[in-house]
Design a protein around this motif. Structure first.
Motif, short mmCIF file in Angstrom:
data_model
loop_
_atom_site.label_atom_id
_atom_site.label_comp_id
_atom_site.label_asym_id
_atom_site.label_seq_id
_atom_site.Cartn_x
_atom_site.Cartn_y
_atom_site.Cartn_z
N VAL A 284 -62.22 -1.71 -2.07
CA VAL A 284 -63.35 -1.47 -2.96
C VAL A 284 -64.30 -2.66 -2.87
O VAL A 284 -63.87 -3.77 -2.54
CB VAL A 284 -62.92 -1.20 -4.42
N ASP A 285 -65.56 -2.40 -3.14
CA ASP A 285 -66.60 -3.39 -2.89
C ASP A 285 -67.04 -4.11 -4.15
O ASP A 285 -67.28 -3.48 -5.16
CB ASP A 285 -67.84 -2.68 -2.32
N GLY A 286 -67.15 -5.43 -4.03
CA GLY A 286 -67.85 -6.19 -5.06
C GLY A 286 -66.93 -7.00 -5.96
O GLY A 286 -65.93 -6.47 -6.47
N PHE A 287 -67.29 -8.26 -6.16
CA PHE A 287 -66.50 -9.17 -6.99
C PHE A 287 -66.24 -8.58 -8.38
O PHE A 287 -65.12 -8.67 -8.90
CB PHE A 287 -67.25 -10.50 -7.09
N ASP A 288 -67.27 -7.94 -8.96
CA ASP A 288 -67.13 -7.44 -10.33
C ASP A 288 -66.12 -6.31 -10.46
O ASP A 288 -65.72 -5.96 -11.57
CB ASP A 288 -68.50 -6.94 -10.85
N THR A 289 -65.72 -5.72 -9.32
CA THR A 289 -64.78 -4.59 -9.39
C THR A 289 -63.31 -5.04 -9.41
O THR A 289 -62.41 -4.22 -9.50
CB THR A 289 -64.96 -3.62 -8.20
N ILE A 290 -63.07 -6.37 -9.29
CA ILE A 290 -61.67 -6.84 -9.17
C ILE A 290 -60.80 -6.35 -10.34
O ILE A 290 -59.73 -5.75 -10.09
CB ILE A 290 -61.59 -8.39 -9.03
N PRO A 291 -61.20 -6.56 -11.61
CA PRO A 291 -60.30 -6.11 -12.69
C PRO A 291 -60.04 -4.60 -12.63
O PRO A 291 -58.90 -4.16 -12.83
CB PRO A 291 -61.05 -6.50 -13.97
N ASN A 292 -61.09 -3.81 -12.35
CA ASN A 292 -60.87 -2.36 -12.28
C ASN A 292 -59.93 -1.98 -11.15
O ASN A 292 -59.10 -1.08 -11.31
CB ASN A 292 -62.20 -1.62 -12.07
N ALA A 293 -60.08 -2.65 -10.01
CA ALA A 293 -59.19 -2.35 -8.87
C ALA A 293 -57.75 -2.66 -9.27
O ALA A 293 -56.82 -1.90 -8.95
CB ALA A 293 -59.59 -3.18 -7.66
N PHE A 294 -57.55 -3.75 -10.00
CA PHE A 294 -56.21 -4.10 -10.47
C PHE A 294 -55.68 -3.01 -11.42
O PHE A 294 -54.56 -2.50 -11.25
CB PHE A 294 -56.25 -5.47 -11.15
N ILE A 295 -56.51 -2.61 -12.38
CA ILE A 295 -56.08 -1.59 -13.36
C ILE A 295 -55.77 -0.27 -12.66
O ILE A 295 -54.82 0.44 -13.00
CB ILE A 295 -57.18 -1.42 -14.45
N ASP A 296 -56.54 0.04 -11.62
CA ASP A 296 -56.35 1.31 -10.89
C ASP A 296 -54.99 1.41 -10.20
O ASP A 296 -54.54 2.51 -9.88
CB ASP A 296 -57.47 1.49 -9.85
#
Ligand code: NAP
Length: 332
Positions: free
Chosen positions: A306-318
């Motif tokens: 997934v793209d973008g620094f701001d997506t890190i927490p969401n990627a973790f939650i996913d």
């Protein structure tokens, strides 16, 4: 500007975006002799980070509140006053969730993106590949002709475990959460059979159908009811490799499971947990096999990037929603 992600709250149950804080600061990084400046390229998000977000006693220290979260990162050296690193080098290591940071270089490994994509060093040629190889071999002790069941089979560790099982001549059954993942296990990774635990009416009966001669090795990534179902199918001298228990990481109460002891006694079976760092002296041997099989085309892998620094927490939650196939990685 540099961006950083801090742990704001210790999650209660499933982590939510409000447990994280984003901080943006003027990029004013200066280095002293012996230091380097790193620009983050890829960030690994991993289920074990959930444990570090709580303050329960564990094998690694908890993250501190209001401090940056750390995980496996691939970064580029953009300035160096350290003789071991040159501008333009790529490195892998445990680093902060920051777009740029200063490091002494301690604990960092140089990685070469010319033969494999750099992201592979967070997956198949990184911690999850090593976990798959060493957990299966050191505890599972596979013998050709045996039956291996893998839970979390379509994820980073599980998809490699199953393929190594096939290379070693095992009958391999994967358990995962969607029909699409089951198709991928069979068609892309060569598993012999797959069970969708979300649609199965009786997981234990489905394992029995797929493994009529019983289960010799269980590589457990998830724990909980899926692992209970496997216990009913184990053979004499079965080995259960306890790699993880993602199904209970967000529990707020002690999970209720069946009692394993009668199954272990009745089958003279082994159940052993492990942490990949237990096997650090075996990393070179594991890496030799993983990279060799990869180069020969005997192993393959998939990534959800997934793209973008701001997506890190969401990627973790996913990860807890099963949104990934193979290794979940954030590209900055
Ligand atoms: P992963 O499997 O790539 O991602 C997590 C997967 O877990 C999801 O895609 C999801 O797939 C599955 N999942 C999520 N919630 C679940 C639930 N309630 N029940 C069943 N499955 C669920 O993660 P990974 O990095 O490869 O890690 C796999 C396991 O190994 C984790 O438990 C991790 O903590 C452990 N681990 C241990 C070590 C060690 O040293 N012991 C090292 C690395 C990883 P579905 O769609 O199939 O549900």
């Amino acid at each position: 500007m540099t961006k950083t992600i801090l742990l704001k709250n210790r999650p209660e149950g499933k982590p939510s975006i409000s447990d994280f804080e984003f901080v943006t600061e003027e990029a004013d990084l200066k280095i002293n002799q012996g230091e380097i400046i790193l620009e983050t390229i890829y960030v690994s998000v991993d289920p074990y980070l959930r444990g570090r977000m709580s303050d329960a006693k564990s094998y690694v220290p908890s993250f501190q509140l209001n401090k940056p979260i750390q995980s496996g990162v691939i970064a580029k050296v953009i300035a160096s006053k350290n003789n071991n690193f040159t501008e333009g080098d790529f490195v892998s290591g445990m680093l902060d969730w920051k777009t740029q940071q200063v490091s002494t270089g301690e604990g960092l490994l140089k990685v070469d993106g010319s033969k494999v994509p750099l992201s592979a060093y967070l997956g198949i040629l990184g911690m999850t590949g090593l976990t798959a190889y060493l957990g299966l071999n050191q505890i599972g002790k596979p013998k050709a002709g045996e039956t291996l069941v893998v839970s979390g089979a379509a994820g980073a560790v599980g998809s490699i475990v199953g393929q190594i099982g096939k290379i070693l001549g095992l009958n391999v059954i994967g358990i995962a959460g969607t029909d699409e993942k089951i198709e991928m296990l069979k068609n892309k990774f060569g598993f012999d059979a797959g069970i969708n635990y979300n649609t199965s009416k009786d997981i234990s009966a489905d394992i029995k159908k797929a493994a009529p001669n019983g289960v010799d090795i269980y590589f457990d990534n998830v724990g909980g009811p899926i692992s209970d179902a496997v216990l009913f199918n184990i053979n004499k001298f079965a080995r259960m490799v306890i790699c993880g228990a993602i199904s209970v990481y967000n529990n707020t109460e002690i999970p209720k499971s069946i009692s394993v002891q009668p199954f272990l006694v009745r089958n003279s079976a082994l159940m052993q947990g492990f942490i990949i760092s237990n096997y650090a002296e075996k990393f070179p041997e594991a890496m030799k096999h993983l990279s060799g099989w990869l180069a020969e085309g005997k192993l393959t892998y998939t990534e959800t990037i997934v793209d973008g620094f701001d997506t890190i927490p969401n990627a973790f939650i996913d990860l807890f929603e099963g949104k990934n196939k193979g290794k979940m990685i954030v590209k900055i």
